[in-house]
Design an enzyme around this catalytic site. Sequence first.
Site, PDB file in Angstrom:
ATOM      1  N   ASP A  96     -10.154  -3.560  13.346  1.00 37.63           N
ATOM      2  CA  ASP A  96      -9.029  -2.545  12.853  1.00 37.63           C
ATOM      3  C   ASP A  96      -8.666  -1.953  14.313  1.00 37.63           C
ATOM      4  O   ASP A  96      -9.290  -1.083  15.015  1.00 37.63           O
ATOM      5  CB  ASP A  96      -9.783  -1.307  12.084  1.00 37.63           C
ATOM      6  CG  ASP A  96      -9.085  -0.349  11.437  1.00 37.63           C
ATOM      7  OD1 ASP A  96      -7.922  -0.054  11.831  1.00 37.63           O
ATOM      8  OD2 ASP A  96      -9.550   0.080  10.238  1.00 37.63           O
ATOM      9  N   SER A 114      -8.125   3.774   3.500  1.00 38.28           N
ATOM     10  CA  SER A 114      -7.712   4.759   4.366  1.00 38.28           C
ATOM     11  C   SER A 114      -7.965   6.081   4.297  1.00 38.28           C
ATOM     12  O   SER A 114      -8.875   6.599   3.757  1.00 38.28           O
ATOM     13  CB  SER A 114      -6.431   3.975   4.747  1.00 38.28           C
ATOM     14  OG  SER A 114      -6.404   4.330   6.065  1.00 38.28           O
ATOM     15  N   HIS A 124      -6.794  -3.599   9.823  1.00 42.95           N
ATOM     16  CA  HIS A 124      -6.881  -2.528   8.606  1.00 42.95           C
ATOM     17  C   HIS A 124      -6.254  -3.250   7.276  1.00 42.95           C
ATOM     18  O   HIS A 124      -5.226  -3.628   7.156  1.00 42.95           O
ATOM     19  CB  HIS A 124      -6.125  -1.414   9.433  1.00 42.95           C
ATOM     20  CG  HIS A 124      -6.358  -0.267   8.642  1.00 42.95           C
ATOM     21  ND1 HIS A 124      -7.391   0.648   8.508  1.00 42.95           N
ATOM     22  CD2 HIS A 124      -5.323   0.603   8.044  1.00 42.95           C
ATOM     23  CE1 HIS A 124      -7.300   1.699   7.886  1.00 42.95           C
ATOM     24  NE2 HIS A 124      -6.030   1.801   7.548  1.00 42.95           N
TER      25      HIS A 124
END
Length: 315
Positions: free
Chosen positions: A226, A106, A281
């Site tokens: 996501d 991320s 995610h």
Amino acid sequence: MIFLTTISLLVSAGVGIATPTGRPLPLVIWHGLGDAYDSEGIQGVANLAQKVHPGTFVHSIYLDPDSDGDRSATFFGRVDEQIATVCSQLSAIPELTSGFNAVGFSQGGQFLRGYVQRCNNPPVKTLITFGSPHNGIADFLAECKPTDFVCRTASSALRSSKWTPWVQNRIVPAQYFRDPEDLDAYIEHSAFLADINNERPGERNKTYAENLGSLERFVMLMFEDDTTIVPKESAWFAEFNKTTGERTLVEDRELYKQDWIGMKKLGDRKRLEFVTAPGRHMELSEELLTGLFKKYLGGRVDGEKMGLWVQGVGF
Ligand SMILES: *[C@@H]1O[C@H](CO)[C@@H](O)[C@H](O)[C@H]1NC(C)=O
Ligand SMILES: *[C@@H]1O[C@H](CO)[C@@H](O)[C@H](O)[C@H]1NC(C)=O
């Protein structure tokens, strides 16, 4: 849910172990928002990398040796300073002297790219980013646990006044906020992303393009479902028009065509890999990571072909 970016590593059976032909390249990991360098998830990733390539030296980046402090630094701080700190941290590690592979989760992946562009000493060979907001986030979908004071403080600062210097200097995710419908404010006020993506006309830094262009490989993974990184296509440097739902892949963007940051140089050398993974995610399976690590880490640039989830896009 931008704050839930800690890794959930779904353990599955049957990990294949590759036989390394030489000493594997060291690995550096940078964790995501709300995570810490010594969390269970990050340790799991480090262990897996060592299982796939035995003997790999692994360093997990930290901004504070204390776990809580390190987690806090994913919300609060100035990204420019954090990257500078990491530049000195990595340059002081003898095992990394001849270069290393890097894996970022991320926002950690985007900041590792910042390390490459700004310092890259010692140099990164292969960079793998997982759901990283390379083209920014156009929305804050904060969902903090009621008891998570750190998360809630950051979240309310983001919502109130993202472009004020106070927020840009202190709240990490604000420094990569980028709404294509409101680019002027972004170009003017963004404390990090507009600079690292070399989007300011007249201020484009050639070093950024040279450094990123020197990677052996840049692998960008996007999670298919996501909903944390908005738009999810940011993980591929793609632009997304929320009115039309149209997406513009990086090779059709000015950033690529004029090669502001070295992406075209990498593309011309066939060093860019656009990968998709099923799931939300940071939902990473051991199987997925094992496949990626076998293919891209350990020092071998060209691994065997991977399974279904690898998708070469265009180039
Ligand atoms: C470009 O970036 C490099 C690396 O961060 C830095 O040393 C240099 O001062 C920058 N150049 C300009 C003109 O800002
Ligand atoms: C999105 O598409 C619409 C319709 O074509 C256009 O008017 C708008 O400028 C686009 N937005 C961006 C950020 O390019």
